[in-house]
Design an enzyme around this catalytic site. Structure first.
Site, PDB file in Angstrom:
ATOM      1  CE  LYS A 133      -4.097  -0.947  -0.490  1.00 26.44           C
ATOM      2  NZ  LYS A 133      -5.227  -1.493  -0.431  1.00 26.44           N
ATOM      3  CE  LYS A 186      -8.694 -14.698  -6.811  1.00 29.48           C
ATOM      4  NZ  LYS A 186      -8.136 -14.553  -5.469  1.00 29.48           N
ATOM      5  CE  LYS A 237      -4.613 -11.989  -9.523  1.00 31.96           C
ATOM      6  NZ  LYS A 237      -4.398 -13.371  -9.936  1.00 31.96           N
TER       7      LYS A 237
END
Ligand code: TRP
Length: 328
Positions: free
Chosen positions: A111, A194, A197
């Site tokens: 982050k 997946k 995404k």
């Protein structure tokens, strides 16, 4: 009954991947455990969202989970910010958490890289807030994805450390319950793995028939089987994987045979797949619309959930305050 807690990030709409992952698992767990599911709106403040967006996304998540079968009479579903007890425990846990260990959490480092201009203290203490979410109910099981393992380790550390400092055996160490191990993995439509995404590889539960069709028809394929009974490349297997969960076994077998004798036409396969996805999603979509339209009901559900969550949280907090040396 064993206690379960899980937090839901209020980001966007649910897609088929979420449905066959977390959502199905929550719906199953509410039958067997004392489940508390909450919308993690405090956590979402790390990115400074607009007030209108928070309101909107909390309502959306609530409506979608209810539409998928989370039953407020079985599970407690609430909004995190309606349970202030969580914050008091968060403060106590922060007093025992060290800068170094918080800085080493990979989700924090990621982050910090993604938003270098906004590396705030909330981001750093995300794991202690998450620990508080869990420990406030003294939950034993936490259904989370594999990406949450480090946060879960911090939650266990918080529990252990509190117990050690005060010489008590108060907080149990919560264990992760990896639904991903049992869940059906839903691939994306762009052949990159997946679903979820990226925006365009997703079918959202709220997508209408036209949107579903457009997305499926655009799904990535290849130039077709080159010899009989050949293994399917990933992009094609992906379409079959989705078909496996939304279509009838006969349909899957029909296209499987066509693949094997090299007579498959991807256009036909996609048309069928779009139709079956739509049939699968239509009743859920209808319920999402109904729940979303009745704001009063959403509010009532959230208030009832909050009331139950506050009671459970206050019990823990009363004891914590006494252990620490404060008045109840
Ligand atoms: N960190 C979780 C996620 O990103 C969301 C979350 C917040 C959570 N608090 C929690 C999950 C408590 C389980 C328990 O998905």
């Amino acid at each position: 009954m064993e206690k379960v807690v899980s937090g839901i990030r209020p980001t966007g709409n649910l897609h088929l991947g979420n449905y066959f992952g977390a959502v199905t698992s929550f719906v199953r767990m509410q039958e067997e455990y004392d489940c508390k599911f909450f919308i993690a709106d405090w956590h979402s403040l790390t990115t400074h969202p607009k007030p209108a967006d928070i309101r909107q996304s909390v309502d959306t998540i609530l409506a979608e989970y209810l539409a998928c079968g989370i039953d407020p009479n079985k599970a407690t579903i609430y909004v995190q910010s309606d349970v202030p007890q969580v914050l008091e425990l968060y403060l106590y846990l922060n007093m025992n958490a060290y800068l170094g260990e918080l800085e080493r959490v990979t989700t924090f480092k990621e982050k910090a890289r993604q938003q270098p201009d906004n590396v705030n203290a909330g981001l750093l203490t995300y794991p202690t807030l998450m620990a508080s979410d869990i420990l406030i109910h003294r939950a034993l099981k936490v259904p989370v994805g594999k990406d949450q393992e480090q946060n879960m380790e911090m939650a266990r550390k918080c529990a252990r450390r509190f117990n050690n400092i005060y010489g008590v055996d108060f907080f149990p160490e919560p264990q992760s319950f990896h639904f991903t191990a049992q869940a059906v993995k839903i691939p994306g439509l762009d052949g990159t793995g997946k679903m979820g995404k990226s925006q365009d590889n997703c079918i959202y539960l709220k997508d209408d028939e036209k949107t579903i069709k457009k997305k499926v028809m655009k799904a990535v394929t290849d130039c077709g089987p080159q010899s009989a009974n050949s293994p399917k490349p990933e992009v094609i297997q992906n379409l079959f994987d989705i078909m496996n969960v939304v279509s009838s076994p006969d349909t899957v077998r029909f296209f499987d045979d066509k693949w094997n004798d090299c007579s498959i036409r991807y256009g036909d396969l996609k048309k069928q797949l779009a139709e079956d996805i739509n049939n699968f999603c239509a009743p859920i979509r209808e319920r999402i619309e109904q729940f979303s339209a009745d704001k009063e009901n959403l509010h009532r559900v959230a208030m009832q959930g909050a009331e139950k969550a506050r009671q459970s949280a206050q019990q823990t907090l009363d004891e914590v305050r006494q252990i620490i040396g404060f008045h109840k």
